[in-house]
Design an enzyme around this catalytic site. Structure first.
Site, PDB file in Angstrom:
ATOM      1  N   ASN A  37      35.537  44.667  32.743  1.00 52.43           N
ATOM      2  CA  ASN A  37      35.361  42.955  32.760  1.00 52.43           C
ATOM      3  C   ASN A  37      34.277  41.990  32.636  1.00 52.43           C
ATOM      4  O   ASN A  37      33.536  42.479  33.587  1.00 52.43           O
ATOM      5  CB  ASN A  37      36.353  42.902  33.829  1.00 52.43           C
ATOM      6  N   ARG A 147      47.924  42.602  50.594  1.00 53.27           N
ATOM      7  CA  ARG A 147      46.263  41.738  50.806  1.00 53.27           C
ATOM      8  C   ARG A 147      46.838  40.592  51.070  1.00 53.27           C
ATOM      9  O   ARG A 147      47.196  39.232  50.195  1.00 53.27           O
ATOM     10  CB  ARG A 147      45.438  42.312  49.740  1.00 53.27           C
ATOM     11  N   TYR A 159      37.093  34.202  46.159  1.00 58.42           N
ATOM     12  CA  TYR A 159      37.331  34.519  45.317  1.00 58.42           C
ATOM     13  C   TYR A 159      39.136  35.481  45.180  1.00 58.42           C
ATOM     14  O   TYR A 159      39.223  34.789  46.823  1.00 58.42           O
ATOM     15  CB  TYR A 159      37.059  36.093  45.590  1.00 58.42           C
ATOM     16  N   ASP A 220      40.187  41.508  50.966  1.00 58.94           N
ATOM     17  CA  ASP A 220      38.493  41.702  50.028  1.00 58.94           C
ATOM     18  C   ASP A 220      37.305  40.845  50.321  1.00 58.94           C
ATOM     19  O   ASP A 220      37.711  39.437  50.146  1.00 58.94           O
ATOM     20  CB  ASP A 220      39.291  41.654  48.440  1.00 58.94           C
ATOM     21  N   HIS A 222      34.660  41.544  49.254  1.00 56.17           N
ATOM     22  CA  HIS A 222      33.968  41.380  47.363  1.00 56.17           C
ATOM     23  C   HIS A 222      32.765  40.763  47.967  1.00 56.17           C
ATOM     24  O   HIS A 222      31.924  39.626  46.807  1.00 56.17           O
ATOM     25  CB  HIS A 222      35.193  39.657  46.979  1.00 56.17           C
ATOM     26  N   GLU A 246      37.671  45.387  52.731  1.00 59.13           N
ATOM     27  CA  GLU A 246      37.606  45.814  51.114  1.00 59.13           C
ATOM     28  C   GLU A 246      35.639  45.192  51.338  1.00 59.13           C
ATOM     29  O   GLU A 246      35.930  44.537  51.340  1.00 59.13           O
ATOM     30  CB  GLU A 246      38.546  45.472  49.990  1.00 59.13           C
ATOM     31  N   GLU A 272      35.540  50.137  43.851  1.00 57.08           N
ATOM     32  CA  GLU A 272      35.607  49.767  43.119  1.00 57.08           C
ATOM     33  C   GLU A 272      34.516  49.078  41.696  1.00 57.08           C
ATOM     34  O   GLU A 272      34.387  49.215  40.984  1.00 57.08           O
ATOM     35  CB  GLU A 272      36.445  48.223  43.267  1.00 57.08           C
ATOM     36  N   ARG A 293      37.887  53.473  47.152  1.00 56.54           N
ATOM     37  CA  ARG A 293      38.591  52.556  46.090  1.00 56.54           C
ATOM     38  C   ARG A 293      38.706  52.560  44.209  1.00 56.54           C
ATOM     39  O   ARG A 293      38.700  51.685  43.748  1.00 56.54           O
ATOM     40  CB  ARG A 293      37.648  50.797  45.910  1.00 56.54           C
ATOM     41  N   GLU A 349      46.316  49.991  44.484  1.00 55.71           N
ATOM     42  CA  GLU A 349      46.569  48.163  44.946  1.00 55.71           C
ATOM     43  C   GLU A 349      47.222  48.221  42.844  1.00 55.71           C
ATOM     44  O   GLU A 349      47.235  48.965  41.958  1.00 55.71           O
ATOM     45  CB  GLU A 349      45.201  48.014  44.294  1.00 55.71           C
ATOM     46  N   TRP A 412      28.940  37.634  44.093  1.00 56.47           N
ATOM     47  CA  TRP A 412      30.582  36.771  43.563  1.00 56.47           C
ATOM     48  C   TRP A 412      32.073  37.678  44.379  1.00 56.47           C
ATOM     49  O   TRP A 412      31.775  38.607  44.200  1.00 56.47           O
ATOM     50  CB  TRP A 412      30.707  36.555  42.772  1.00 56.47           C
TER      51      TRP A 412
HETATM   52  O1  KDG Z   1      37.105  42.205  37.256  1.00 54.08           O
HETATM   53  C1  KDG Z   1      36.143  41.836  38.792  1.00 54.08           C
HETATM   54  C2  KDG Z   1      37.806  42.399  39.384  1.00 54.08           C
HETATM   55  O2  KDG Z   1      38.222  43.396  39.029  1.00 54.08           O
HETATM   56  C3  KDG Z   1      37.539  42.230  40.431  1.00 54.08           C
HETATM   57  O3  KDG Z   1      37.284  40.628  41.141  1.00 54.08           O
HETATM   58  C4  KDG Z   1      38.782  42.732  41.575  1.00 54.08           C
HETATM   59  O4  KDG Z   1      38.003  42.804  43.677  1.00 54.08           O
HETATM   60  C5  KDG Z   1      39.190  43.154  42.323  1.00 54.08           C
HETATM   61  C6  KDG Z   1      40.128  43.913  43.496  1.00 54.08           C
HETATM   62  O5  KDG Z   1      39.905  44.537  44.783  1.00 54.08           O
HETATM   63  O6  KDG Z   1      41.190  44.101  42.704  1.00 54.08           O
HETATM   64 MG    MG Z   2      38.385  44.283  45.680  1.00 53.24          MG
END
Ligand code: KDG
Ligand code: MG
Length: 412
Positions: A37, A147, A159, A220, A222, A246, A272, A293, A349, A412
């Site tokens: 992304n 979630r 986010y 999340d 994040h 998460e 992730e 993840r 997810e 972020w």
């Molecule tokens: O590209 C960034 C996303 O994949 C991310 O922000 C999504 O954190 C995310 C999630 O848990 O789905």
């Molecule tokens: Mg995430």
């Protein structure tokens, strides 16, 4: 059997996707997802300039050897671009092998260990009223696990909470949240951890009061908290019995999770943005996380994520495969097949793709009563309509970034 053609296809139906399509001399084709992304074209170049020439006239059946060849012969190992490119090749080869066998991929990965994959959906709201509506909508859609992402008073955007509804999944409902925005520069968002830490426990208290103790709830963080802030949040959320918290703190420094673990029993999910087993080594060995993840697309494909999950299984750590819309239907399907076969499956997810995406990638997966299944078509069960894909040229898009009140750049 030899690979005779390798095409890197970019398309942007509801958002940008990078797909590798391999064609063999027997006519069997394989698809792989290389979508990263906001950095998609870097993977396209890596594939086109450095990998595609190496695949022509190669035997597609030697998947492990091809994986090791691409990883070790590059000399420069790891990293999101390299591992997404290797993942695209790896998944396309597994697709070919399963089609050659006339079996759905999960049968090649050991067969079904379950009848379906428990999925979680993304509920969100600027305030509790909007959030409750979103939870009810997801429960009506069949989601059993939810979630929860909420707005924070005083913050313009955050986010997981759409400023405005974005993608139409073709059911007339406005769904989900597409973080990457089609723009020439990354959008700037604001952040304040102390406001978030004060507000979030009140949101989970309200959700539990409204929806009861049973429904599995996830959140999340994040990557935005320091280890001690993450410890504090984990502790404050304990009364609400989360399925997981998460990305509670950036995990480049894996030791940071020792401090979090020391203070809270809230289950932790991370990975992730990881790309190799090495990003997990200490986290798994010291039991510092409960869920892996990673997505197949960002972790070097089925071949490596299977190994990471087998390693995690020794420590009773389960899968929580990443499945937002920036994982294409190809990468998503590969995750479902792996999820069907592994023993230590945790949860999947599921952020449904938009109508244009679903028309571009024909999929055999199903979502029934809260459970996903990849389907039983040979291979991954995904076909790319190249003509449809051609209608949607790539569009520059960036993920947002954060600045604190004093102007400091923040995660972020
Ligand atoms: O590209 C960034 C996303 O994949 C991310 O922000 C999504 O954190 C995310 C999630 O848990 O789905
Ligand atoms: Mg995430």
């Amino acid at each position: 059997m030899l690979i005779k053609k390798a095409e890197v296809i970019t398309t942007s139906p509801d958002r940008n996707f990078v797909t590798l399509k391999l064609t063999t001399d027997s006519g069997i084709t394989g698809l792989g997802d290389g979508t990263l992304n906001g950095r998609e074209l870097a993977v396209v170049a890596y594939l086109n300039e450095h990998i595609v020439p190496l695949l022509i006239d190669r035997d597609p059946q030697n998947i492990e050897d091809t994986w090791q060849f691409l990883y070790r012969s590059a000399y420069w190992r790891r990293g999101p671009v390299t591992m997404a490119a290797i993942a695209a090749v790896d998944v396309a080869l597994w697709d070919i092998k399963a089609k050659q066998a006339g079996l759905p991929l999960y049968q090649l990965l050991g067969g079904a260990s379950r009848t379906g994959l428990l999925a979680y959906g993304h509920a969100s709201g600027k305030d509790n009223e909007e959030l409750f509506d979103s939870i009810r909508e997801h429960q009506a859609d069949g989601f059993r696990a939810i979630r929860v992402q909420s707005g924070v008073p005083g913050l313009r955007s955050i986010y997981g909470v759409p400023a405005k509804p974005t993608t139409d999944a073709g059911d007339g409902r406005e769904h989900h949240y597409e973080p990457a925005q089609r723009a020439l520069r990354p959008p700037e968002e604001d952040w304040d951890t102390r406001s978030y830490l004060r507000h979030l426990p009140t949101v989970f208290e309200a959700v539990r009061n409204e929806f009861g103790p049973e429904v599995p709830l996830l959140h999340d963080g994040h990557h935005r908290m320091t280890p001690i802030q993450a410890a504090k949040l984990g502790k404050a959320l304990e009364p609400y019995d989360l399925f997981w918290l998460e990305d509670c703190t950036p995990a480049e420094n894996q030791e940071a999770l020792r401090l979090v673990r020391q203070h809270t029993t809230t289950p932790l999910a991370i990975g992730e943005i990881f790309n190799t087993v090495w990003d997990y080594q200490l986290l798994i060995k010291e039991q510092l996380i409960d869920y892996v993840r990673s997505a197949i697309t960002h972790t070097g494909g089925v071949t490596q994520l299977k190994k990471i999950l087998e390693y995690a299984g020794q420590y009773q750590i389960r899968s929580g495969i990443h499945g937002p819309t920036d994982i294409s239907p190809v990468g998503f399907a590969a995750g479902l097949h792996l999820g069907m076969a592994i023993h230590n499956f945790g949860i999947q997810e599921y952020m449904p793709h938009g109508a244009k995406t679903n028309a571009t990638f024909r999929q055999s997966m199903t979502f029934t009563d809260g459970y996903l299944h990849p389907g039983d078509n040979p291979g991954l069960g995904v076909e790319l309509d190249v003509d449809e894909a051609g209608k949607y040229p790539y569009q520059t898009a960036y993920l947002p970034y954060n600045r604190l009140a004093d102007g400091t750049v923040h995660d972020w």
